[in-house]
Design an enzyme around this catalytic site. Structure first.
Site, mmCIF file in Angstrom:
data_model
loop_
_atom_site.group_PDB
_atom_site.id
_atom_site.type_symbol
_atom_site.label_atom_id
_atom_site.label_comp_id
_atom_site.label_asym_id
_atom_site.label_seq_id
_atom_site.Cartn_x
_atom_site.Cartn_y
_atom_site.Cartn_z
ATOM 1 N N ASN A 1 20.564 -26.992 7.777
ATOM 2 C CA ASN A 1 20.841 -25.632 7.312
ATOM 3 C C ASN A 1 22.082 -25.566 6.424
ATOM 4 O OD1 ASN A 1 22.689 -26.112 9.330
ATOM 5 N ND2 ASN A 1 22.029 -24.438 10.663
ATOM 6 N N GLN B 1 31.486 -17.002 21.177
ATOM 7 C CA GLN B 1 30.242 -16.446 20.678
ATOM 8 C C GLN B 1 29.254 -16.320 21.831
ATOM 9 O OE1 GLN B 1 30.418 -17.943 16.031
ATOM 10 N NE2 GLN B 1 28.761 -18.692 17.287
#
Length: 388
Positions: free
Chosen positions: A147, A314
């Site tokens: 990615n 996160q």
């Protein structure tokens, strides 16, 4: 047979998609540097499907269960007595994503007596305590490059959104206004600005290549200098230190891994050396920037804007100050988990698993820790604490 514990983010609030905006995604055979895309023996999903959420299961269940393995998929990873913590002690393999990381701390690793392999479905394995993985002989692997371009595109988007003051202008439209002066009082052209990247690996270099057509002056710093031919092609200025780069740049983008040398790199002192009114873009890792130093710099005007999609921890708590600080362009950690990227990192995860079960070598490009030491991509990109 192995137990595989997979931690993925929740499904959409309206349920797992029954249809998609597009019928598919373009097929890519090789990345820009020549590395081939993931090449498992086969896949059990349609590229372009939502694979990174719980119901998507990275397209792995049919493959794993057909071989007699057990797959546990959850998004519950942080709360006391989470599913992750309950299932971890007898898991042989843990799969996690940077976007919804299952933090494999030294304490968790010590309790995971059967753990042999930790896979990052994506890029960036800093949610794994690499020192503990080395100590316990755990292999750590990630789907390198899967990615990188996705993130590079996100960086360019955020640079333009900040410099052109796009988000406040969009909000005036949503609110029914036509307040042109309010929209443009903080809007500039990117053309002729000095733009620099801290880190010129796959993502950093891809950002530089995508910015060249904007007629900006490009700068970079990295522990590994780029080939002279690349510097000439992109008309790059190399800086031997981060401090030297930030002094001259109007826009700084962070594209380095999080490790002992980069944690809280952008603190009050370093931000204070940047041009007043510079923009800081961070799609690398939240902890590379000191949380409160960023807030202070935006409030004082030292930074004109801060954008990124990485936080710590996160998911970010609702009271995280980056949600409400002025002149920000924050998103959840989404830059590397487009539907296009998911097809590649899901295929790469399966490739790693196929190699593991077949006792074949995992691609060197995918290895972070192996054989009790940093290996492959990990030896190139990470450093361990000196006490490790």
């Amino acid at each position: 047979m192995a137990k595989i514990l997979c931690v993925l983010y929740d499904d959409p609030v309206n349920g797992y998609p029954k249809s998609y905006a597009r019928d598919g995604i373009p097929k890519i055979a090789t990345y820009a540097g020549g590395q081939s895309v993931p090449s498992p023996k086969q896949i059990d999903f349609k590229p372009g499907a939502l694979l990174g959420s719980v119901s998507g299961e990275l397209g792995l269940r049919k493959f794993l269960e057909s071989q007699g393995h057990t797959l546990v998929v959850t998004s519950d990873k942080d709360a006391k007595n989470s599913v992750f913590d309950r299932e971890l002690p007898d898991a042989e393999i843990v799969i996690s994503q940077p976007f919804w990381p299952a933090y494999l701390t030294a304490e968790r690793i010590a309790k995971a007596k059967k753990l042999k392999l930790a896979i990052t479905a994506g890029i960036g394995s800093d949610h794994v305590d690499l020192e503990a993985a080395v100590k316990h002989g755990i292999t750590v692997a990630e789907v390198t490059y899967s990615n990188s371009i996705s993130v590079a595109e996100h960086v360019v988007m955020m640079i333009l959104a900040q410099v052109r003051n796009y988000i406040p202008s969009y909000k005036w439209v949503v609110d029914g206004g036509w307040n042109i002066a309010d929209c443009v009082e903080r809007a500039y052209d990117l053309e002729a600005m000095n733009v620099g990247t801290v880190g010129s690996g796959r993502i950093g270099l891809a950002v530089l290549r995508r910015l060249k057509p904007f007629d900006v002056k490009l700068h970079y710093t990295d522990r590994y200098r780029l080939p002279e031919a690349v510097e000439k092609e992109l008309n790059l200025t190399y800086h031997p230190s981060v401090e030297a780069l930030v002094r001259v740049c109007d826009v700084v983008t962070v594209n380095v891994p999080l490790h002992a040398e980069t944690e809280h790199l952008f603190n009050d002192a370093l931000i204070g050396k940047m041009k007043r009114g510079a923009y800081l873009i961070n799609t690398a890792r939240g902890n590379i920037c000191d949380r409160d130093a960023v807030v202070r710099a935006l409030k004082s005007g030292q930074l004109a804007g801060y954008a990124g999609d990485v936080w710590y921890p996160q998911p970010a708590p609702k009271n995280h100050p980056w949600r409400t600080m002025p002149h920000h362009g924050m998103t959840p950690h989404v830059s590397g988990t487009t539907l296009s990227a998911q097809a590649r990192y899901a295929a790469g995860t399966r490739e790693i698993l196929e190699c593991w079960f077949d006792k074949r070598p995992i691609r060197d490009d995918y290895l972070i820790v192996d054989g009790g030491k940093l290996a492959g991509a990990g030896a190139h990109s990470y450093s361990l604490r000196k006490s490790a």
